[in-house]
Design a protein around this motif. Structure first.
Motif, PDB file in Angstrom:
ATOM      1  N   GLN A 173      42.919  75.387   5.079  1.00 48.14           N
ATOM      2  CA  GLN A 173      41.804  75.854   5.898  1.00 48.14           C
ATOM      3  C   GLN A 173      41.687  75.041   7.178  1.00 48.14           C
ATOM      4  O   GLN A 173      41.451  75.588   8.270  1.00 48.14           O
ATOM      5  N   LEU A 174      41.870  73.707   7.068  1.00 54.65           N
ATOM      6  CA  LEU A 174      41.771  72.865   8.253  1.00 54.65           C
ATOM      7  C   LEU A 174      42.898  73.142   9.241  1.00 54.65           C
ATOM      8  O   LEU A 174      42.683  73.159  10.469  1.00 54.65           O
ATOM      9  N   VAL A 175      44.109  73.351   8.733  1.00 50.48           N
ATOM     10  CA  VAL A 175      45.229  73.653   9.624  1.00 50.48           C
ATOM     11  C   VAL A 175      45.009  74.986  10.321  1.00 50.48           C
ATOM     12  O   VAL A 175      45.301  75.158  11.521  1.00 50.48           O
ATOM     13  N   THR A 176      44.477  75.931   9.584  1.00 45.02           N
ATOM     14  CA  THR A 176      44.235  77.247  10.180  1.00 45.02           C
ATOM     15  C   THR A 176      43.183  77.163  11.270  1.00 45.02           C
ATOM     16  O   THR A 176      43.304  77.809  12.327  1.00 45.02           O
ATOM     17  N   GLU A 177      42.134  76.378  11.081  1.00 42.42           N
ATOM     18  CA  GLU A 177      41.069  76.274  12.072  1.00 42.42           C
ATOM     19  C   GLU A 177      41.466  75.421  13.270  1.00 42.42           C
ATOM     20  O   GLU A 177      40.944  75.621  14.379  1.00 42.42           O
TER      21      GLU A 177
ATOM     22  N   GLU B 103      41.727  64.198   7.156  1.00 44.42           N
ATOM     23  CA  GLU B 103      41.209  63.944   8.501  1.00 44.42           C
ATOM     24  C   GLU B 103      42.281  64.240   9.529  1.00 44.42           C
ATOM     25  O   GLU B 103      43.478  63.975   9.306  1.00 44.42           O
ATOM     26  N   ALA B 104      41.836  64.787  10.660  1.00 41.99           N
ATOM     27  CA  ALA B 104      42.758  65.105  11.741  1.00 41.99           C
ATOM     28  C   ALA B 104      42.992  63.888  12.612  1.00 41.99           C
ATOM     29  O   ALA B 104      42.060  63.117  12.904  1.00 41.99           O
ATOM     30  N   CYS B 105      44.250  63.722  13.000  1.00 35.27           N
ATOM     31  CA  CYS B 105      44.579  62.655  13.942  1.00 35.27           C
ATOM     32  C   CYS B 105      44.265  63.152  15.358  1.00 35.27           C
ATOM     33  O   CYS B 105      44.518  64.327  15.688  1.00 35.27           O
TER      34      CYS B 105
ATOM     35  N   ALA C 182      23.929  61.493  10.792  1.00 35.80           N
ATOM     36  CA  ALA C 182      23.585  60.887  12.071  1.00 35.80           C
ATOM     37  C   ALA C 182      23.839  61.846  13.223  1.00 35.80           C
ATOM     38  O   ALA C 182      23.296  61.643  14.332  1.00 35.80           O
ATOM     39  N   GLY C 183      24.659  62.852  13.023  1.00 41.66           N
ATOM     40  CA  GLY C 183      24.926  63.814  14.085  1.00 41.66           C
ATOM     41  C   GLY C 183      25.920  63.339  15.110  1.00 41.66           C
ATOM     42  O   GLY C 183      25.910  63.818  16.251  1.00 41.66           O
ATOM     43  N   VAL C 184      26.798  62.415  14.773  1.00 42.23           N
ATOM     44  CA  VAL C 184      27.838  61.961  15.696  1.00 42.23           C
ATOM     45  C   VAL C 184      29.091  62.782  15.460  1.00 42.23           C
ATOM     46  O   VAL C 184      29.277  63.405  14.403  1.00 42.23           O
ATOM     47  N   ASP C 185      29.970  62.755  16.479  1.00 47.62           N
ATOM     48  CA  ASP C 185      31.217  63.498  16.365  1.00 47.62           C
ATOM     49  C   ASP C 185      32.164  62.797  15.403  1.00 47.62           C
ATOM     50  O   ASP C 185      32.323  61.558  15.457  1.00 47.62           O
ATOM     51  N   ILE C 186      32.790  63.597  14.566  1.00 47.99           N
ATOM     52  CA  ILE C 186      33.780  63.071  13.626  1.00 47.99           C
ATOM     53  C   ILE C 186      35.013  63.960  13.712  1.00 47.99           C
ATOM     54  O   ILE C 186      34.937  65.116  14.162  1.00 47.99           O
ATOM     55  N   PRO C 187      36.174  63.468  13.287  1.00 51.34           N
ATOM     56  CA  PRO C 187      37.378  64.297  13.335  1.00 51.34           C
ATOM     57  C   PRO C 187      37.245  65.473  12.376  1.00 51.34           C
ATOM     58  O   PRO C 187      36.528  65.406  11.368  1.00 51.34           O
ATOM     59  N   PRO C 188      37.921  66.599  12.675  1.00 56.33           N
ATOM     60  CA  PRO C 188      37.935  67.699  11.706  1.00 56.33           C
ATOM     61  C   PRO C 188      38.530  67.230  10.385  1.00 56.33           C
ATOM     62  O   PRO C 188      39.559  66.553  10.354  1.00 56.33           O
TER      63      PRO C 188
ATOM     64  N   LEU D 159      34.995  57.101  12.878  1.00 60.11           N
ATOM     65  CA  LEU D 159      36.035  57.152  11.840  1.00 60.11           C
ATOM     66  C   LEU D 159      35.612  56.519  10.526  1.00 60.11           C
ATOM     67  O   LEU D 159      35.799  57.098   9.457  1.00 60.11           O
ATOM     68  N   ASP D 160      35.084  55.304  10.592  1.00 59.21           N
ATOM     69  CA  ASP D 160      34.890  54.552   9.347  1.00 59.21           C
ATOM     70  C   ASP D 160      33.647  53.700   9.463  1.00 59.21           C
ATOM     71  O   ASP D 160      33.211  53.317  10.558  1.00 59.21           O
TER      72      ASP D 160
END
Length: 1115
Positions: free
Chosen positions: A737-741, A838-840, A714-720, A933-934
């Motif tokens: 990888q996620l923590v590093t980015e 998922e990032a908070c 859909a192209g909506v924003d989602i958490p990293p 989110l969900d």
């Protein structure tokens, strides 16, 4: 004419009288014939003679009958011991007219001539004078009564003695010619005695109350009647004090010197008496017994016996006597008998020894080396004693010889008496066992020890051959047994394999049938869905029936972990409010039974529809024809199975039949909850479409990973984050990888794919525990914009990846510790079903927004509700909702929702679904961000509560401005208030804000009935104002435990609605709780969260006012 013969003075038998009358009549006839010579017979003389004769007969007959009636015949005595053996007894008759006079009967004795008199014969002898004795009878010619006749005679006497005996009259009539009158048995006619009510005895006197209170008072005197009741009765009644010392005079215990008997007396022979031989073996007193024995021996002086003792009845002992003598350890031998001086008695005729005779002697003989010493005197005496039963005894001796020879027993002493008894027991060709044979052995212990010794049987006759035979037999048995066991093992294995294969084939067939059935149901669902999509525009504008099936078709493991699963499915009772549309009728399938109070409440609540439209409270209507609440009968059949409602409805044929009848000839469709495969089965049975996607599609895109795919497309924003994580290595790599980015993210979330409602979430504040975090942060600042390149992050990634496993093991924490107590349990579930990382949001102030949408079968997209979440138990679980949302611009939210809807539509998703967003202020750009989110493809609780809010307010949600508009009542005619000049009257607000929740929990609600609960709410002003369309409305979801309920508050502003909701919970908690009974509740957490929201809204309102002032000043 001659006179007839006169009768004797003494009356005789009637038979003799008739004979004499016959003779007189014959003589009279001869005289008449002699005079018949032509002369005329004098008729007067003839009549006189006949009259005289008739009168004499009548007089004599009366005398005889009177004498018989006044006489008593004595019966002979049955006991012959009181009569003289040499004389017979004559039957006598007592004349009752002359007391004391004995009349001797002319008939012979009843005992001697019973058979003769019974045949009606006459006696052949003349009667004797009273007391006369008959001459002696010859023994040869005497004939006594047989035992049968004696028994019959005694039976007749007993019948005569008992007048109530049924045979008494028959015996007297047959034997004595006496006809007794019939006596009616009056015993049965007596009425049964009436039960005596109450006590039938007089009350006994007890200790007066004054004496029981004051023990110093003198006790009352004891009268003679009380003394006769006994000492125990006096003690129990208190007439004698319990501590009184009692002395019995004279004493019932007498002291005497105990006699001491000589130990030698027990071996003495019993005294033998001719007059009373049955008591010869009983010792009443040893001293007396010894004196009798001495006197008896002195009086019967006989020379000592040198020959063999003649067997007498006294020497034939019974088996009991033999066992008694062997048990006491004293065995009598023939030599012992010779020591006694016994009188010589004649030898009785030979008879079979009876088991009950007294045995004074025991016989013992020896078996040496398996052979009987048959020449010994003991054996000869034993043989002579049991000569009549010697055949069976010889068989037993042969068995004993074989046994002793088989085990090579050197010497065995045999008890002859026991052997004789044993031979009688086994005389029917029964083979005695070894234990039976050992019972006759005197030295049993020694013989048994030899027999039980291992290998003893091979030391006897032909021992080597027996041993060789045994070895061969054992080897053959072992060999055959091994073969048999191997065969049986193979046979068992073959049977198990065959049964397993058969069951496998059957299960495969059943699975294929079920799979084919599921495919057929899915194909039918698709065909009905196509027809439903084509006819939707017509159906939604016409009369229709909506079958609401609030089923949670989750996996079995999740259903098992949900407490009170049925109540959780019943939180959407507000679906009944769909009858707001006049074209809609509702059939609500309830997952739990409903009480009468609950049904009555919804009857009144739904009846407010016309009152809400008109604004008049009294204008209520009956809406029962528009809705039906049905409970499947399978709920009672599966009380402990956590089945979803669709499965229960599938196994409820009566409920399905009723639904068929209700929708017959009408347009209908099913609105389910979480889709399940059994929804297709129910729809196939009812032949109606379902307003939902396919169950597999709904399950796929309702997972956390599936929703990420929708959001990405859909192209909506989602958490990293990262989704579809299924292995531990992948988890560590993706997280590193996620923590590093994203080094600015402080908290990372781990979500399970299949869980819902924030249950399967764990978190970890990884940057706080990384040793290399500060170094990595400096590296990111050093690289700047190039930090997004992989080569720039490589060094930091390696160090972070090395520390990630230890950090997770030590610091990762599950949110719901009731289901996942430790990180290890959560990690096991995470790796088994997959999940997302998922990032908070990196902000302290975040708001979760929930949007309920619907994709119609025709493809039209509708936004139904939107609201801000209220959290009570955990910050990741939606407890309630404030509607409409006021956290983000409506246009931004609508754009994101439409993008997600288009992505769902492209995948064939129709029906109701819910999207969860999170909004916060980015710390870097200071812009408001919106993350998706969900996604849940189901009918939500908030949508059901919104239907209730729309029902009681007649309002609608403006999806463009996100406002809940309420139309004024039709009869809202308020008098205009006088205003000062230049002031205008403020119009009533047409917008409303609603705060709702279906998860209010308080265990103390169980002690309050709904009627009391509503009275309590009314007393505190908790209610709904129909005219103002503001207030509080409840939804009852738990009819029996009453621990859970839903609440909806409506106000004209958000602060007022939140404050009313918090105040209602506080009042309810205070009313149903006590200091010592707080109960388990989630009210406190909800109140705290609402207070935080109120503070935020007040702060936002103040900021808006300041900004407005600044704009005015600048202008």
């Amino acid at each position: 004419m001659p006179v007839m013969t006169e009768f004797e003075t003494k009356p005789e038998d009637v038979g003799q009288i008739l004979v004499k009358v016959q003779d007189d009549l014959r003589q009279l006839k001869e005289q008449l014939l002699a005079q018949g010579d032509g002369r005329t017979i004098n008729v007067a003389d003839l009549e006189t003679a006949l009259a005289k004769t008739e009168k004499g007969l009548q007089r004599r007959t009366e005398e005889v009958v009177h004498q018989i009636n006044n006489s008593v015949t004595t019966l002979p005595l049955s006991d012959s011991s009181i009569q003289d053996d040499h004389f017979t007894t004559l039957d006598t008759t007592w004349d009752l007219r002359q007391p004391g006079k004995l009349v001797v009967s002319k008939q012979p004795s009843y005992l001697s001539q019973q058979s003769h008199t019974a045949l009606g014969g006459r006696p052949s002898f003349q009667p004797l004078h009273p007391g006369a004795k008959l001459p002696l009878r010859q023994p040869v010619q005497s004939q006594g009564l047989t035992p049968g006749q004696q028994h019959k005679q005694q039976w007749g006497l007993r019948a005569v003695y008992n007048p109530y005996n049924s045979q008494s009259r028959n015996v007297l009539q047959e034997n004595y010619g006496i006809q007794l009158p019939l006596i009616a048995d009056k015993r049965d006619a007596r009425p049964p005695p009436k039960p005596v009510m109450g006590s039938t005895i007089e009350h006994l006197s007890v200790l007066p109350k004054a004496n029981r209170v004051d023990a110093q008072l003198a006790p009352p005197p004891i009268n003679e009647n009380d003394a006769q009741m006994g000492i125990l009765s006096l003690l129990e009644r208190g007439l004698i004090p319990p501590a009184a010392h009692l002395t019995l005079d004279p004493s019932p215990v007498k002291q005497m010197v105990a006699p001491l008997h000589d130990p030698q007396d027990k071996n003495k022979a019993p005294a033998i008496s001719d007059s009373n031989h049955l008591y010869a073996g009983i010792h009443l007193d040893n001293q007396y017994d010894s004196r009798v024995t001495e006197s008896y021996v002195s009086s019967n002086k006989m020379p000592p016996m040198t020959s063999k003792v003649c067997p007498t009845p006294e020497t034939r002992s019974t088996s009991a006597r033999t066992r008694m003598s062997s048990a006491t350890g004293f065995s009598k031998t023939p030599a012992t008998i010779r020591t006694y001086e016994m009188p010589l008695q004649p030898l009785p005729p030979p008879t079979t020894p009876a088991s009950g005779d007294f045995k004074a002697l025991s016989h013992r003989f020896a078996l040496q080396n398996g052979k009987v010493r048959d020449t010994q005197p003991e054996f000869l005496a034993f043989k002579q004693h049991y000569c009549l039963t010697w055949g069976s005894i010889v068989s037993m001796i042969r068995y004993l010889e074989r046994l002793m020879t088989k085990y090579s027993v050197p010497v065995a002493f045999i008890s002859g008496d026991k052997l004789a008894d044993l031979s009688m027991e086994f005389e029917l060709e029964m083979v005695p066992t070894v234990d039976d044979l050992l019972t006759v052995v005197v030295n049993r212990e020694d013989v048994e020890a030899i027999i039980r010794r291992p290998g003893r049987r091979y030391l006897g006759y032909n021992g080597q051959e027996v041993a060789a035979t045994h070895i061969q037999a054992s080897w053959r048995r072992y060999k055959d047994r091994s073969v048999y066991l191997d065969y049986r093992r193979h046979k068992w294995a073959a049977g198990v394999i065959a049964i397993s294969w058969i069951m496998h084939i059957k299960m495969v067939k059943v699975r294929q049938q079920l799979k084919q059935t599921r495919l057929d149901q899915l194909e039918s669902f698709r065909m009905r869905s196509k027809k439903f999509a084509l006819a939707w525009d017509r159906i939604k504008m016409s009369k229709r029936v909506v079958i609401h099936l609030p089923s949670l078709g989750l996996t079995q493991s999740i259903r098992d972990s949900i407490h009170e699963f049925g109540i959780r499915q019943n939180t959407q009772m507000a679906r009944l409010c769909d009858i707001r549309d006049p074209n809609v009728d509702v059939i609500f399938v309830s997952p739990v039974p409903l009480s009468d109070e609950t049904l009555q409440y919804y009857f009144k609540l739904l009846g407010l529809k016309s009152a809400v439209d008109s604004g008049v409270v009294e204008d209520q209507c009956d809406m029962t024809e528009r809705y039906k609440i049905i409970v499947p009968e399978a709920i009672k059949s599966f009380p402990t199975h956590r089945m979803c409602l669709a499965t229960l409805l599938r196994y409820s044929p009566e409920t399905l039949k009723r639904i068929k009848n209700l929708i017959r000839g009408r347009e209908a469709f099913i609105v389910t909850g979480v889709p399940h495969k059994d929804d297709l089965a129910v729809a196939d049975i009812l032949d109606v479409p379902i307003l939902s996607p396919e169950p597999d599609v709904a399950h796929l895109y309702s997972t956390k990973s599936g929703s990420k795919r929708i959001f990405n497309s859909a192209g909506v924003d989602i958490p990293p984050g990262e989704y579809d994580v299924y292995s531990l290595g992948q988890l560590h790599e993706c997280l590193a990888q996620l923590v590093t980015e994203n080094l600015t993210v402080k908290r990372w979330l781990f979500k399970l794919d299949d869980e819902f409602d924030g249950r399967g979430i764990a978190y970890c504040d990884i940057p706080n525990y990384l040793k290399c975090y500060n170094w990595a942060l400096k590296e990111s600042h050093r690289y700047g914009e190039k930090w997004s390149k992989k080569w720039a992050q490589e060094a930091a990634y390696i160090k972070i990846h090395a520390e990630i496993p230890d950090v997770l093991v030590e610091h990762a924490t599950p949110i719901n510790t009731e289901i996942y107590k430790t990180w290890d349990k959560f990690l096991e579930a995470f790796l088994s079903q997959g999940g997302v990382i998922e990032a908070c949001p990196p902000s302290e102030s975040i708001t979760c927004v929930t949007v309920d949408m619907m994709i119609e079968p025709s493809g039209i997209i509708n936004i139904l509700t939107c609201g801000d979440q209220i959290h009570a138990e955990t910050p990741f679980s939606c407890w309630g909702l404030s509607l409409p949302q006021s956290s983000i611009e409506p246009e931004t939210l609508n754009t994101a929702c439409n993008k997600v809807a288009e992505a769902c539509k492209s995948r064939g998703i129709v029906g109701y679904y819910t999207i969860d967003f999170v909004t916060f202020i980015d710390g870097k750009t200071m812009e408001q961000k919106l993350w998706a989110l969900d996604l849940s493809l189901r009918y939500s609780d908030t949508l059901a509560m919104f239907q209730l809010a729309s029902y009681v307010t007649s309002g609608s949600l403006d999806t463009t401005t996100h406002t809940l508009n309420v139309s004024p009542s039709k009869t809202d005619k308020k008098p205009k208030r006088r205003r000062l000049q230049g002031q205008e009257e403020a119009l009533p607000s047409s917008t409303r804000y609603a705060v709702m929740s279906t998860r209010l929990l308080h265990t103390n609600l169980a002690v309050v009935h709904y009627s009391v609960f509503f009275q309590m709410c009314r007393a505190h002003g908790i209610g709904y104002d129909i005219k103002e369309k503001q207030g509080t409305v409840f939804t009852l979801v738990d009819s029996f435990n009453r621990e859970r309920l839903g609440m909806l508050t409506i106000g004209d502003n958000l602060q007022g609605g939140l404050a009313t909701f918090a105040r209602n919970m506080s009042v309810i908690h205070q009313e149903i709780s006590a200091p010592n009974m707080q109960g388990s509740t989630n009210f406190k957490g909800a109140i705290e969260d609402i207070e935080g929201i109120l503070g935020t809204t007040i702060q936002n309102a103040e900021q808006q006012m300041e900004e407005a002032k600044q704009e005015e000043e600048e202008a």
